[in-house]
Design a protein around this motif. Structure first.
Motif, short mmCIF file in Angstrom:
data_model
loop_
_atom_site.label_atom_id
_atom_site.label_comp_id
_atom_site.label_asym_id
_atom_site.label_seq_id
_atom_site.Cartn_x
_atom_site.Cartn_y
_atom_site.Cartn_z
N TRP A 164 22.41 45.14 -43.37
CA TRP A 164 21.58 44.65 -42.27
C TRP A 164 20.17 45.21 -42.33
CZ3 TRP A 164 19.52 48.21 -38.86
CH2 TRP A 164 20.08 49.50 -38.90
N ARG A 165 19.99 46.36 -42.99
CA ARG A 165 18.66 46.97 -43.08
C ARG A 165 17.77 46.29 -44.11
NH1 ARG A 165 19.36 52.60 -45.08
NH2 ARG A 165 17.09 52.49 -45.05
N LEU A 166 18.38 45.62 -45.10
CA LEU A 166 17.62 45.12 -46.24
C LEU A 166 16.88 43.84 -45.91
CD1 LEU A 166 16.97 45.38 -49.30
CD2 LEU A 166 18.93 43.88 -49.70
N LEU A 167 15.58 43.82 -46.20
CA LEU A 167 14.78 42.60 -46.11
C LEU A 167 14.67 41.94 -47.48
CD1 LEU A 167 11.91 43.84 -43.76
CD2 LEU A 167 14.01 42.62 -43.15
N GLU A 168 14.36 42.73 -48.49
CA GLU A 168 14.27 42.21 -49.85
C GLU A 168 14.19 43.38 -50.82
OE1 GLU A 168 11.67 38.87 -52.25
OE2 GLU A 168 10.59 40.26 -50.96
N ALA A 169 14.83 43.24 -51.98
CA ALA A 169 14.74 44.25 -53.03
C ALA A 169 14.46 43.54 -54.35
CB ALA A 169 16.03 45.07 -53.13
N VAL A 170 13.55 44.11 -55.12
CA VAL A 170 13.21 43.56 -56.43
C VAL A 170 13.39 44.67 -57.46
CG1 VAL A 170 11.48 42.42 -57.85
CG2 VAL A 170 11.56 41.97 -55.39
N VAL A 171 14.26 44.44 -58.43
CA VAL A 171 14.46 45.34 -59.56
C VAL A 171 13.95 44.59 -60.78
CG1 VAL A 171 16.10 46.73 -60.86
CG2 VAL A 171 16.49 46.29 -58.42
#
Length: 263
Positions: free
Chosen positions: A112-119
């Motif tokens: 629920w905390r994640l907006l977006e992650a890019v690896v």
């Protein structure tokens, strides 16, 4: 009511050329989380999916949460993250996240905390969407098909990281021109705590160098974040726009793509 301009194409009518975009499974997302944010035996901390397409190169992370940002780099076997680095890095980072998916009905998650992650690395990128509900792998596709349409070839560009290096004080803001925490070493990765032109304090997973603008008569220098742009063309109007992009890495020194390289 908003007027619709019939001459302007809708986004779904623009297909990015020269890129492969693959949807990932929940298992892929769970594995990525464990490799980047947790320890997985025999996987050495790197993203195994990125290594499949771009082995041995430096991997980078930019993850936006509702309560802050985590950045990091993995030049070798293990990730160096702002959330777990030496002080004062964690003070300017979102808290380290727990699991994104349940392994049982009793487990809580941090999805629920994640907006977006890019690896990402030089030749591939994984983007995880809000709530870790979906993810996609982007990399170069069939570029031979663009031989007859060179104006749609992917283009590499770099963006200068502007701002001021600072010395974070107890109030949480850098003191210019402080030097003590200008760069923070986390094993084999140098992080920079800086104040953006907006006044916000940020952490970059790269050594920040003072920008040298092109107006000085010398090639522009500084710290850069590079992207690869994929273009699409509307068949009805002929309009050409950037239809997709992926991050390709951080750089220090001269602009790595001064003219916007095409390949």
């Amino acid at each position: 009511m908003t007027a619709v301009n019939p001459a302007r194409p809708e986004p779904d009518r623009l297909k990015p050329m020269g890129v492969e975009n693959v949807s990932l499974s929940v298992e892929d997302i769970t594995t990525l989380h464990a490799e980047v944010f947790g320890k997985v035996p025999d996987k050495q901390g790197r993203s195994s999916l990125l290594d499949r397409y771009d082995p041995g190169t430096t991997q980078w992370l930019i993850a936006e949460f509702g309560d802050g940002r985590i950045v990091g780099a993995c030049p070798g076997k293990e990730w160096r993250l702002s959330s777990t680095g030496p002080e004062p890095l964690p003070r300017f980072s979102a808290p380290h996240p727990g699991a994104w998916h349940r392994t049982s009905d009793k487990d809580d998650t941090d999805a629920w905390r994640l907006l977006e992650a890019v690896v990402f690395s030089a030749n591939a990128q994984i983007r995880v969407g809000e709530g870790a509900r979906a993810a996609w792998l982007l990399r170069d596709g069939d570029l031979d098909a663009l031989v007859e349409k060179p104006w749609l070839a992917p283009r590499d560009r770099s963006f200068l990281l502007a701002g001021y290096p600072g010395n974070p004080n107890r109030s949480g803001r850098p003191d210019r021109p402080g030097q003590k925490h200008r760069w923070v070493s986390h094993d084999d990765v140098t992080f920079t705590i800086a104040e953006e032109l907006s006044g916000a304090t940020v952490v970059h997973p790269v050594r920040w160098e003072k920008p040298c603008p092109a107006s000085t008569g010398k090639p522009p220098q500084g710290s850069w974040l590079s992207v690869r742009e994929y273009w699409g063309q509307d068949e009805t109007t002929g309009e050409v726009v950037v239809a997709a992009h992926r991050l390709t890495g951080y750089h220090v020194g001269d602009d790595p793509h001064p003219e916007g390289d095409t390949k």
